[in-house]
Design a protein around this motif. Structure first.
Motif, PDB file in Angstrom:
ATOM      1  N   GLY A   1     -25.008 -31.708  37.829  1.00  0.00           N
ATOM      2  CA  GLY A   1     -23.841 -32.510  37.490  1.00  0.00           C
ATOM      3  C   GLY A   1     -24.234 -33.820  36.826  1.00  0.00           C
ATOM      4  O   GLY A   1     -23.578 -34.280  35.882  1.00  0.00           O
ATOM      5  N   LYS A   2     -25.322 -34.413  37.319  1.00  0.00           N
ATOM      6  CA  LYS A   2     -25.778 -35.683  36.732  1.00  0.00           C
ATOM      7  C   LYS A   2     -26.431 -35.476  35.372  1.00  0.00           C
ATOM      8  O   LYS A   2     -26.550 -36.418  34.586  1.00  0.00           O
ATOM      9  N   ALA A   3     -26.815 -34.238  35.089  1.00  0.00           N
ATOM     10  CA  ALA A   3     -27.360 -33.928  33.770  1.00  0.00           C
ATOM     11  C   ALA A   3     -26.241 -33.617  32.770  1.00  0.00           C
ATOM     12  O   ALA A   3     -26.330 -33.983  31.599  1.00  0.00           O
ATOM     13  N   ASN A   4     -25.194 -32.956  33.266  1.00  0.00           N
ATOM     14  CA  ASN A   4     -24.124 -32.518  32.362  1.00  0.00           C
ATOM     15  C   ASN A   4     -23.072 -33.579  32.082  1.00  0.00           C
ATOM     16  O   ASN A   4     -22.619 -33.749  30.946  1.00  0.00           O
ATOM     17  N   GLU A   5     -22.629 -34.267  33.115  1.00  0.00           N
ATOM     18  CA  GLU A   5     -21.416 -35.071  33.002  1.00  0.00           C
ATOM     19  C   GLU A   5     -21.573 -36.444  32.361  1.00  0.00           C
ATOM     20  O   GLU A   5     -20.602 -36.959  31.788  1.00  0.00           O
ATOM     21  N   PRO A   6     -22.736 -37.119  32.440  1.00  0.00           N
ATOM     22  CA  PRO A   6     -22.810 -38.448  31.804  1.00  0.00           C
ATOM     23  C   PRO A   6     -22.412 -38.455  30.336  1.00  0.00           C
ATOM     24  O   PRO A   6     -21.755 -39.395  29.875  1.00  0.00           O
ATOM     25  N   ILE A   7     -22.767 -37.405  29.581  1.00  0.00           N
ATOM     26  CA  ILE A   7     -22.372 -37.426  28.167  1.00  0.00           C
ATOM     27  C   ILE A   7     -20.862 -37.271  28.023  1.00  0.00           C
ATOM     28  O   ILE A   7     -20.269 -37.776  27.065  1.00  0.00           O
ATOM     29  N   CYS A   8     -20.211 -36.572  28.981  1.00  0.00           N
ATOM     30  CA  CYS A   8     -18.750 -36.446  28.937  1.00  0.00           C
ATOM     31  C   CYS A   8     -18.095 -37.802  29.190  1.00  0.00           C
ATOM     32  O   CYS A   8     -17.120 -38.175  28.524  1.00  0.00           O
ATOM     33  N   VAL A   9     -18.623 -38.532  30.182  1.00  0.00           N
ATOM     34  CA  VAL A   9     -18.066 -39.844  30.503  1.00  0.00           C
ATOM     35  C   VAL A   9     -18.297 -40.811  29.353  1.00  0.00           C
ATOM     36  O   VAL A   9     -17.388 -41.544  28.931  1.00  0.00           O
ATOM     37  N   ALA A  10     -19.529 -40.817  28.827  1.00  0.00           N
ATOM     38  CA  ALA A  10     -19.839 -41.719  27.712  1.00  0.00           C
ATOM     39  C   ALA A  10     -18.988 -41.376  26.495  1.00  0.00           C
ATOM     40  O   ALA A  10     -18.483 -42.267  25.797  1.00  0.00           O
ATOM     41  N   GLY A  11     -18.811 -40.087  26.240  1.00  0.00           N
ATOM     42  CA  GLY A  11     -17.990 -39.677  25.101  1.00  0.00           C
ATOM     43  C   GLY A  11     -16.546 -40.118  25.270  1.00  0.00           C
ATOM     44  O   GLY A  11     -15.901 -40.562  24.308  1.00  0.00           O
ATOM     45  N   LEU A  12     -16.012 -39.988  26.491  1.00  0.00           N
ATOM     46  CA  LEU A  12     -14.645 -40.428  26.761  1.00  0.00           C
ATOM     47  C   LEU A  12     -14.510 -41.926  26.526  1.00  0.00           C
ATOM     48  O   LEU A  12     -13.552 -42.382  25.879  1.00  0.00           O
ATOM     49  N   LEU A  13     -15.453 -42.695  27.031  1.00  0.00           N
ATOM     50  CA  LEU A  13     -15.366 -44.151  26.897  1.00  0.00           C
ATOM     51  C   LEU A  13     -15.588 -44.596  25.450  1.00  0.00           C
ATOM     52  O   LEU A  13     -14.925 -45.521  24.968  1.00  0.00           O
ATOM     53  N   ASP A  14     -16.517 -43.936  24.748  1.00  0.00           N
ATOM     54  CA  ASP A  14     -16.729 -44.271  23.339  1.00  0.00           C
ATOM     55  C   ASP A  14     -15.464 -44.003  22.518  1.00  0.00           C
ATOM     56  O   ASP A  14     -15.035 -44.844  21.714  1.00  0.00           O
ATOM     57  N   SER A  15     -14.875 -42.836  22.727  1.00  0.00           N
ATOM     58  CA  SER A  15     -13.672 -42.503  21.964  1.00  0.00           C
ATOM     59  C   SER A  15     -12.512 -43.403  22.373  1.00  0.00           C
ATOM     60  O   SER A  15     -11.664 -43.758  21.538  1.00  0.00           O
ATOM     61  N   SER A  16     -12.466 -43.803  23.652  1.00  0.00           N
ATOM     62  CA  SER A  16     -11.402 -44.698  24.115  1.00  0.00           C
ATOM     63  C   SER A  16     -11.485 -46.034  23.400  1.00  0.00           C
ATOM     64  O   SER A  16     -10.469 -46.580  22.939  1.00  0.00           O
ATOM     65  N   LYS A  17     -12.693 -46.575  23.289  1.00  0.00           N
ATOM     66  CA  LYS A  17     -12.866 -47.854  22.597  1.00  0.00           C
ATOM     67  C   LYS A  17     -12.486 -47.717  21.130  1.00  0.00           C
ATOM     68  O   LYS A  17     -11.855 -48.607  20.538  1.00  0.00           O
ATOM     69  N   GLN A  18     -12.819 -46.588  20.545  1.00  0.00           N
ATOM     70  CA  GLN A  18     -12.488 -46.351  19.136  1.00  0.00           C
ATOM     71  C   GLN A  18     -10.973 -46.244  18.947  1.00  0.00           C
ATOM     72  O   GLN A  18     -10.413 -46.804  17.995  1.00  0.00           O
ATOM     73  N   ILE A  19     -10.299 -45.532  19.854  1.00  0.00           N
ATOM     74  CA  ILE A  19      -8.838 -45.385  19.773  1.00  0.00           C
ATOM     75  C   ILE A  19      -8.155 -46.740  19.905  1.00  0.00           C
ATOM     76  O   ILE A  19      -7.201 -47.053  19.170  1.00  0.00           O
TER      77      ILE A  19
END
Length: 731
Positions: free
Chosen positions: A21-39
Motif C-alpha cells: 500500500g505504501k508503494a502503490n498509494e503515494p503516487i495516487c495521493v501526490a497526483g490528486l494534490l498536484d491536480s488539485s493545485k492545478q485546478i
C-alpha cells in the motif's frame, strides 16, 4: 489556520503492516494534490507544496487519517463541477495532517431514466452504490469520508454505506468511521424564452378556438412553471394531446420539445431546484446531523473557506464513537423524520431512510418511521412552489444572503411550534444541535419578508408522508404534503372505480389518449348499478336531480362535477417484479390533464418521483409478483379512499349497491386465482427485460427498505437505546 487531525487510534494499520500500500498509494495521493493545485490555480490558498512521496509514506505509516473524497459521475448534472470541490477538500485534508484520496460512484439520473428501461435500475443503484463504497473503503482502509452529495439514490446510498462501515468497524474493535456531507449546489431552473412563450400561447389560443379548452388550460398551467426536467414531461403530455386533436403537427411538437429542453438547465449544473428526492435528501441528511451548515444550501460549488469549515470539524470527530456515522444517524432519526415531514419531502425517502438505519445495524421499518411521524403533530412549514418563485434555488439564495440558516431555521421553527426535537444529538460540526442553535442570529424564518419558503406560522397543522393500510394490502404510502387541502377533500371518504393496468407502458399510452374517458364510458367499464351507487355515496345531494339520467348522461355529469372517482392501478412494478420504477410519468399525465386531475388517484406497487404531487399512492406491499392483493384487482372494482384515517379498503359491490359500505376481500383471491396465475406468468416474462445481475431478489420489501436480506438480518440494535450522546448512553 488549519486544524490538525489526530492519528487514528487503531491497533491495526494495513499500511504499516503491508508495504504494498505504501508503494502503490503515494503516487495516487501526490497526483490528486498536484491536480488539485492545478485546478485551483491562483485560488490555491496554502504554503508551497510539501506532499513528497516520502511525507505521504510517513503519514500512511503513522496512521494519519486516510479520508476518501467521494464524488459522483459527471454524467449527472449534480456532479459536473465536482472536480473543484474535490480539489479544495483534498488540499485542506492534507493541510490538516490527513491523507486525501478520491473516488467517484456512478450516479443514475432518475429524470434521464424516466419511462424507459433504465428506471428498473434506479432503486437497485442505491444498494449498488452502497456496495461499491463499502468495497472501495474497506479495500483501501480509509478512516473517514468527505462526501459530495448529489441527487436521486446516491445520497442515501452513501449514507447507508458509511453507516454500515461504521457498524462493521465497531464490531471489529476499530476506530469509528467518520464522515461529513457537502450537498451539491442547487441548479437554477430555466425560463421559457419569450419568443417560445408567445408561440405556446398561440397554441393555447388555437386550442380554445377548436373547442379544446382542456388543452389550452393544461398548456398554460405547464407554462407557469419554471423549466425543470420534470416540467418538460408535463409539456410532453399536453403537446402530444394537441397533436392527437390536430391542433399542432408532430414536427411542431418536436420543435417545441427541443427548444424547451435546451433552455432547462443552467450550465453550472447542480441538484434540480424542485423539492424532489435530491433536495429532500439534502434536507434529510442535514436533519440526520451529517451536513455542515456552511455547505448545506448553496447556489454554486462551495468556496475554499466553506470547504475548510466542513473539513476542519472532522478534527473534533475523529476517534470519538459519538461521531461515528451510524451513531450520528440514529441519534438524529427523529429530527430527520420531522424535518422531512415539515418540508414535504419525497416518498422515496420513506424507503431510503429505513434502509440507512438497517445498514447502520438498527432494527427499523416503515412502521417505526410512521410512529415517529405521528408521535407529535408535525405542521407544514414549507411553502414551496415552482410557479411563484419559491423553489429550492430561491431557498438557497435566502440562505446565502444571510437571511436564514436553512435546516437550522426549520429545526428552530419546529421547536417554536411545539414539536420536540433532539437538541442533544451530535452533528458533524463536532457539536450538538443545542450548541449550534445557541447563537440565534438569523434563525427565525420570519426574517425573510419577500416570498418566504420556510415558515414561522404553519400553512396547515399536518404534513409529510402517511402510511396507509387496507384489507387487500399491508402497507402503502401517500404524500399528504403533495395534496392541497381541497384535493384531499376531493378524494377523502370517496368510493373510486378501479381502472387496472398490468404495467406502466399500457397506463401511459391510455392516459395520453384524449378519448380515454369516452372509451371507458362507451365500453361501460364501470357497471351501471355501481355507477349509481357511487353517485349516492360520493354526492348524495345530486341523487335526486341525476337519478333519472341514462348511463351516458350520468357518466358525463359525474365527470363534469368531479363526482366520479377513478383509482388508476398500475401493478407488477414492485422491487422483485421490475425493480420498482417510479410512476412519475403516468402521474404527471394525470396532473397535466384538467379532467383526470380532479377524478383520478394512482395506486401502484411501484414508486414515485420526489417531485410527484397529487393523489399518488405507492410502495404497496406485498407487491403483485409476491401475490399481494393488488395482483387480484380488476377494472370496475370499487375502493374506499379513507385517506385522513390512512386506509384504503376493497368494497363489497353487492352490499354497496344496497346502500351498505362493507369491506371484504379474501374471497376475491379465490375467485380470481386463474387471473392471478396468468398475470404472474406475464410478470415473469416481463421481468426478463431487466438484467438478471441487477434484479432485487433476496431483498426485503418496500416497508423494510428493500435491502439485502443479510443486511436486514444483522440489524439487531435498538435505535431508542443503543445510541451514545456524549459520554452518556441513552436509556
Amino acid at each position: 489556520m488549519s486544524r490538525r487531525f489526530p492519528p487514528i487510534n487503531n491497533q491495526t494499520n494495513p499500511y504499516r503492516d503491508n508495504v504494498q500500500g505504501k508503494a502503490n498509494e503515494p503516487i495516487c495521493v501526490a497526483g490528486l494534490l498536484d491536480s488539485s493545485k492545478q485546478i485551483l490555480g491562483s485560488a490555491y490558498d496554502g504554503p508551497a507544496p510539501d506532499w513528497t512521496l516520502e511525507e505521504i509514506y510517513n503519514r500512511l505509516e503513522e496512521n494519519a487519517p486516510r479520508i476518501a473524497i467521494i464524488g459522483g459521475s459527471p454524467d449527472h448534472p449534480a456532479h459536473i463541477l465536482d472536480r473543484v470541490t474535490i480539489a479544495r477538500a483534498a488540499i485542506r485534508i492534507w493541510q490538516n495532517g490527513g491523507v486525501p484520496f478520491a473516488f467517484s460512484t456512478p450516479v443514475m439520473c432518475d429524470g434521464t431514466a424516466q419511462s424507459n428501461q433504465g428506471m428498473s435500475y434506479s432503486l437497485q443503484s442505491r444498494n449498488a452504490v452502497a456496495q461499491m463504497v463499502v468495497n472501495q473503503i474497506e479495500a483501501h482502509s480509509y478512516h473517514g469520508a468527505f462526501v459530495i452529495q448529489g441527487c436521486d439514490k446516491q445520497p442515501l446510498g452513501v449514507v447507508s454505506a458509511l453507516a454500515h462501515l461504521d457498524r462493521i468497524r465497531r464490531y471489529r474493535g476499530e476506530a469509528p468511521f467518520f464522515a461529513t456531507f457537502a450537498p451539491a449546489h442547487v441548479l437554477k431552473g430555466g425560463t421559457i424564452p419569450a419568443e417560445l412563450y408567445a408561440e405556446l400561447e398561440q397554441v393555447a389560443a388555437a386550442a380554445e378556438e377548436r373547442g379544446a379548452s382542456d388543452i389550452a388550460h393544461d398548456l398554460r398551467d405547464a407554462m407557469a412553471y419554471i423549466l425543470q426536467c420534470s416540467s418538460n414531461t408535463a409539456f410532453q403530455g399536453v403537446l402530444e394531446r394537441a397533436v392527437d386533436r390536430g391542433i399542432i403537427s408532430k414536427a411542431a411538437h418536436k420543435e417545441y420539445e427541443k427548444r424547451l429542453a435546451v433552455a432547462t438547465c443552467d450550465a453550472n449544473g447542480g441538484v434540480c431546484a424542485f423539492n424532489g428526492t435530491g433536495n429532500s435528501s439534502r434536507h434529510l441528511v442535514a436533519g440526520l446531523g451529517l451536513v455542515h451548515p456552511a455547505v448545506e444550501l448553496l447556489t454554486a460549488p462551495p468556496s475554499q473557506e466553506q470547504v475548510n469549515q466542513a473539513v476542519d470539524s472532522l478534527a473534533l470527530m475523529i476517534n470519538d464513537p459519538v461521531f461515528g456515522v451510524a451513531n450520528v444517524m440514529a441519534a438524529n432519526i427523529k429530527n430527520a423524520i420531522r424535518i422531512h415531514s415539515a418540508s414535504g419531502g419525497s416518498t422515496n425517502l420513506m424507503m431510503h431512510l429505513v434502509a440507512a438505519m438497517l445498514y447502520g445495524g438498527y432494527r427499523f421499518s416503515l412502521w417505526d418511521l410512521d410512529r415517529i411521524h405521528h408521535e407529535y403533530p408535525v405542521p407544514d412549514l414549507f411553502d414551496y412552489s415552482l410557479t411563484q418563485g419559491r423553489d429550492i434555488y430561491a431557498l438557497a439564495v435566502q440562505c446565502c444572503s444571510g437571511s436564514i440558516r436553512g435546516m437550522e431555521t426549520l429545526f428552530y421553527e419546529l421547536m417554536q411550534n411545539g414539536v420536540p426535537m433532539d437538541v442533544d444529538a451530535p452533528t458533524v460540526t463536532g457539536t450538538t444541535w443545542r450548541e449550534r442553535l445557541a447563537d440565534q442570529a438569523r434563525l427565525p424564518a420570519d426574517r425573510v419578508k419577500d416570498n418566504p419558503i420556510i415558515l414561522s406560522r404553519p400553512r396547515r397543522p399536518f404534513s409529510g408522508v402517511d402510511v396507509l393500510t387496507g384489507n387487500f394490502f399491508e402497507s402503502a404510502v401517500v404524500k399528504i404534503s403533495g395534496m392541497t387541502t381541497a384535493q384531499l377533500d376531493e378524494f377523502d371518504k370517496k368510493v373510486a372505480f378501479v381502472l387496472y393496468y398490468e404495467n406502466e407502458d399500457d397506463a401511459n399510452r391510455n392516459l395520453l389518449d384524449s378519448h380515454l374517458l369516452d372509451t371507458v364510458k362507451r365500453m361501460k367499464c364501470f357497471a351501471e348499478e355501481n355507477l349509481r351507487a357511487v353517485l349516492r355515496h360520493n354526492a348524495p345531494h345530486r341523487l335526486e336531480d341525476w337519478q333519472t339520467l341514462d348511463y351516458d348522461a350520468l357518466f358525463d355529469r359525474m365527470v363534469e362535477d368531479g363526482v366520479l372517482k377513478i383509482a388508476v392501478v398500475i401493478s407488477g412494478q414492485g422491487p422483485v417484479a421490475f425493480g420498482m420504477p417510479e410512476m412519475f410519468t403516468p402521474m404527471q399525465h394525470i396532473n397535466a390533464n384538467r379532467n383526470l386531475k380532479r377524478l383520478a388517484t394512482l395506486i401502484s406497487d411501484g414508486r414515485y418521483s420526489g417531485v410527484t404531487y397529487g393523489a399518488a399512492i405507492g410502495h404497496m406491499t406485498p407487491e403483485a409478483s409476491l401475490g399481494g392483493g393488488i395482483l387480484y384487482l380488476e377494472t370496475g372494482d370499487l375502493l374506499y379512499l379513507n385517506l385522513r384515517e390512512r386506509q384504503i379498503q376493497f368494497v363489497n359491490q353487492a352490499a354497496f349497491r344496497s346502500g351498505r359500505l362493507q369491506f371484504s376481500f379474501e374471497q376475491v383471491k379465490a375467485e380470481r386465482a386463474a387471473l392471478a396465475d396468468r398475470r404472474l406468468a406475464t410478470i415473469r416474462t416481463r421481468q426478463r427485460q431487466v438484467a438478471a445481475s441487477n434484479r432485487m431478489t433476496g431483498h426485503t420489501d418496500a416497508a423494510h427498505g428493500v435491502v439485502p436480506l443479510s443486511v436486514f438480518e444483522e440489524a439487531v440494535l435498538d435505535y431508542t437505546t443503543d445510541v451514545v450522546y456524549g459520554l452518556q448512553k441513552r436509556s
